[in-house]
Design a protein around this motif. Sequence first.
Motif, PDB file in Angstrom:
ATOM      1  N   THR A  23       0.017   2.648 -16.644  1.00  0.00           N
ATOM      2  CA  THR A  23      -0.257   2.247 -15.263  1.00  0.00           C
ATOM      3  C   THR A  23       0.593   1.051 -14.867  1.00  0.00           C
ATOM      4  O   THR A  23       1.155   0.999 -13.764  1.00  0.00           O
ATOM      5  N   ARG A  24       0.699   0.074 -15.786  1.00  0.00           N
ATOM      6  CA  ARG A  24       1.499  -1.110 -15.487  1.00  0.00           C
ATOM      7  C   ARG A  24       2.980  -0.765 -15.346  1.00  0.00           C
ATOM      8  O   ARG A  24       3.678  -1.306 -14.483  1.00  0.00           O
ATOM      9  N   ALA A  49       3.539   0.900 -11.926  1.00  0.00           N
ATOM     10  CA  ALA A  49       3.459  -0.087 -10.846  1.00  0.00           C
ATOM     11  C   ALA A  49       4.710  -0.957 -10.815  1.00  0.00           C
ATOM     12  O   ALA A  49       5.275  -1.233  -9.749  1.00  0.00           O
ATOM     13  N   ARG A  76       7.728   1.038  -9.480  1.00  0.00           N
ATOM     14  CA  ARG A  76       7.706   1.185  -8.018  1.00  0.00           C
ATOM     15  C   ARG A  76       8.277  -0.070  -7.359  1.00  0.00           C
ATOM     16  O   ARG A  76       9.065   0.007  -6.413  1.00  0.00           O
ATOM     17  N   GLU A  77       7.864  -1.238  -7.857  1.00  0.00           N
ATOM     18  CA  GLU A  77       8.326  -2.500  -7.279  1.00  0.00           C
ATOM     19  C   GLU A  77       9.821  -2.697  -7.513  1.00  0.00           C
ATOM     20  O   GLU A  77      10.562  -3.071  -6.586  1.00  0.00           O
ATOM     21  N   ALA A 125       6.592  -5.158 -16.112  1.00  0.00           N
ATOM     22  CA  ALA A 125       5.318  -4.577 -16.568  1.00  0.00           C
ATOM     23  C   ALA A 125       4.676  -5.382 -17.681  1.00  0.00           C
ATOM     24  O   ALA A 125       3.497  -5.159 -18.002  1.00  0.00           O
ATOM     25  N   VAL A 175       7.278   8.242 -10.541  1.00  0.00           N
ATOM     26  CA  VAL A 175       7.052   7.192  -9.553  1.00  0.00           C
ATOM     27  C   VAL A 175       7.083   7.746  -8.133  1.00  0.00           C
ATOM     28  O   VAL A 175       6.255   7.372  -7.286  1.00  0.00           O
TER      29      VAL A 175
END
Length: 216
Positions: free
Chosen positions: A24-25, A28, A31-32, A50, A71
């Motif tokens: 999950t990290r 995320a 994506r950033e 991450a 993603v």
Amino acid sequence: MRADSSHKAPAAPPLRADARHNRTRILAAAREVFADRGLDAPMAAIARRAGVGVATLYRRFPTREALITEVFTDQLVGCVSVVDEALADPDPWRGFRTAVETVCRMQIADRGFTGAFLTAFPGAVDFERVRGDAERGLGELIRRAQATGKLRPEFTTTDLVLLVMANSGVAAELAGQPTAVVAAASGRLVASMLAAWQTAPLDPLPPAPPLTLHHI
């Protein structure tokens, strides 16, 4: 003795809680980083964001393609939804225009989206299937808008690709500018292109953003 043909291979064991958390990290962080730096961003930068090691990242996502398609699948599904809503609009030109404007806003919000949308990933079957749905829907939007006489008959999907590329350039050149300025510049570009594609009467352009030559 013949093997039982109904026998199925055991399902892969579920990820441990710590592995799920790492995955999950990583998603995320990717994506950033992709949104900020595009799809060529180093995998090491994603791992650092991450808070995991590069080896951990590659255990979860063995290739850059696997990470990118994971993603951006949601964004691509969102793009298909936008096209489906546009196809449901009883006014084909309005549906076409709204779809183009919405997809370009999605693109400005995430720099990586352009690269993912325009790049082929032959090994990612599900991703390519969703992209195919988006392309077919856009093709139908074009045909319907042309049938009304409001979209130029010589317009093709290549013109949409050119707009996506130009809009990506706006986002890249104005990186660091206030979000409202980037959005206004993108909106003006999109409206100008729609006006160029449209037969009379033309829709009015939105206000020009506060840009001068020193922004180049």
